[in-house]
Design a protein around this motif. Sequence first.
Motif, short mmCIF file in Angstrom:
data_model
loop_
_atom_site.label_atom_id
_atom_site.label_comp_id
_atom_site.label_asym_id
_atom_site.label_seq_id
_atom_site.Cartn_x
_atom_site.Cartn_y
_atom_site.Cartn_z
N MET A 1 84.95 13.34 58.61
CA MET A 1 83.59 13.86 58.78
C MET A 1 83.64 15.36 58.97
O MET A 1 84.52 15.89 59.65
N HIS A 2 82.68 16.06 58.36
CA HIS A 2 82.54 17.50 58.55
C HIS A 2 81.14 17.79 59.10
O HIS A 2 80.19 17.07 58.82
N CYS A 3 81.05 18.81 59.92
CA CYS A 3 79.81 19.14 60.60
C CYS A 3 79.53 20.63 60.45
O CYS A 3 80.38 21.47 60.78
N ALA A 4 78.33 20.96 59.97
CA ALA A 4 77.97 22.37 59.78
C ALA A 4 77.90 23.10 61.12
O ALA A 4 78.27 24.28 61.20
N TYR A 5 77.46 22.43 62.16
CA TYR A 5 77.41 23.07 63.48
C TYR A 5 78.82 23.43 63.95
O TYR A 5 79.05 24.51 64.49
N PHE A 6 79.76 22.51 63.75
CA PHE A 6 81.15 22.75 64.17
C PHE A 6 81.75 23.88 63.34
O PHE A 6 82.40 24.80 63.88
N ASP A 7 81.55 23.80 62.03
CA ASP A 7 82.13 24.82 61.14
C ASP A 7 81.60 26.22 61.45
O ASP A 7 82.32 27.21 61.32
N ASP A 83 70.02 24.57 68.73
CA ASP A 83 69.36 23.37 68.23
C ASP A 83 70.34 22.50 67.44
O ASP A 83 70.97 22.97 66.49
N LEU A 84 70.46 21.23 67.84
CA LEU A 84 71.40 20.31 67.20
C LEU A 84 70.70 19.03 66.74
O LEU A 84 71.31 17.97 66.70
N ARG A 85 69.44 19.13 66.38
CA ARG A 85 68.70 17.90 66.08
C ARG A 85 69.18 17.21 64.81
O ARG A 85 68.82 16.06 64.56
N GLU A 86 70.02 17.86 64.00
CA GLU A 86 70.60 17.22 62.82
C GLU A 86 72.04 16.78 63.08
O GLU A 86 72.80 16.55 62.12
N CYS A 87 72.43 16.66 64.32
CA CYS A 87 73.79 16.25 64.69
C CYS A 87 74.18 14.96 63.97
O CYS A 87 73.48 13.96 64.05
N GLY A 88 75.32 14.99 63.30
CA GLY A 88 75.72 13.87 62.45
C GLY A 88 76.29 12.68 63.16
O GLY A 88 76.48 11.62 62.54
N VAL A 89 76.59 12.78 64.47
CA VAL A 89 77.09 11.59 65.18
C VAL A 89 75.96 10.79 65.79
O VAL A 89 76.17 9.68 66.28
N LEU A 90 74.73 11.31 65.76
CA LEU A 90 73.59 10.57 66.28
C LEU A 90 73.12 9.55 65.25
O LEU A 90 73.16 9.79 64.04
N GLN A 91 72.64 8.40 65.76
CA GLN A 91 72.08 7.41 64.85
C GLN A 91 70.89 8.01 64.10
O GLN A 91 70.14 8.82 64.65
N PRO A 92 70.71 7.61 62.85
CA PRO A 92 69.62 8.18 62.05
C PRO A 92 68.25 8.07 62.69
O PRO A 92 67.42 8.98 62.57
N GLY A 93 67.98 6.97 63.38
CA GLY A 93 66.67 6.79 64.02
C GLY A 93 66.41 7.80 65.11
O GLY A 93 65.26 8.20 65.34
#
Length: 376
Positions: A1-7, A83-93
């Motif tokens: 998995m890659h994350c734009a916030y992390f990168d 702001d991390l509302r698009e965090c990829g480890v959160l469930q889509p809902g």
Amino acid sequence: MHCAYFDAGACRSCSLMGSEYASQVSEKEHHCRSLLSAYPDVQWLEPVTSVESEFRNKAKMVVGGSIHAPTLGILARDRSGVDLRECGVLQPGIRAALPAVSRFITAARVAPYDVAARHGELKYVLLTESASGGLMLRFVLRSREAVSRIRKHLPDLQRALPRLEVCSINLQPEHKAVIEGEHEIALTSARSLMMPVGDIALRLGARSFFQTNTAVAERMYAQAREWCDAAAPRSVWDLYCGVGGFALHLADGSRDVMGIEVSAEAIESARTSARDAALENVRFTATDAADFAVDQLSEQSPDLVVVNPPRRGIGTELARALERSTVRTVIYSSCNAVSLAKDLQAMPSLVPKQARVLDMFPQTRHYETMVLLQRR
């Protein structure tokens, strides 16, 4: 998995982000095995893995920014909101619900809490999604200043989030690194969120603990049930039972099961779940689990004990009480293998027979461990 916030360096909470997932799991198992190397005869079961992303059923979002442009995520070193509302480890809902929560903050004019200035009201947004899609939303406020405005605008939020079942306000007036306060203000008639896990529907109250990865939690309870069925105990204690996850999964009517937990809210949730499932021979008591066990084990011992303590472990006193008891089988579920290893040293008569790493927290160094102990 890659994350734009992390990168981008905006968030490094997932310290293993970008690492090959199989390597993450292998390193966690190696770490656990090394901590339990004093038990060379233990049988290590295949690790329980998770999906790499979209597994977190709960978001703990620090609120920053301003009323008109709130951020939901974490704070940077300068205390500004990230702001991390698009965090990829959160469930889509959960991700889908956060924009509506942001708009609600603006509409209700709830000022984000400024940590540096110690000014403002809204500290955290806590959002939980059940396996059936229901949502529980909690606003952590510094004071009651915004309560009436939140109540006024709540119907608009409910229309925007039709899956919102439980909503409340938690008051945390102190300026310290503690997320929640003692006082909860219910905003909806429903006070608990139904969380289906395997063949049991758990009830989660506002302040009740539940594992952040529902799919792995289901495997965890299934493992405990398998070990319990093989041991065939007549009586079971579930210490630190929380909302009753282990106790309810082990209560098949053939054995007496008792869950012990200090949180009265969690115990009430467990009792409700037991009634909903029409389970017999299971009861729950709200008291300190360690104190209860230390006091009672000198007079009575169940056949099997499940312990699922916080990170500090069960501690020397409870470990010694189990060691002195006649308990035949212990299932130890641990979120900290370091304290687990220390506790095992204090129970030499209870020998680890099987162990399993469960990757509850992909992209981080954290993991769960379950160990089956049997008396010599």
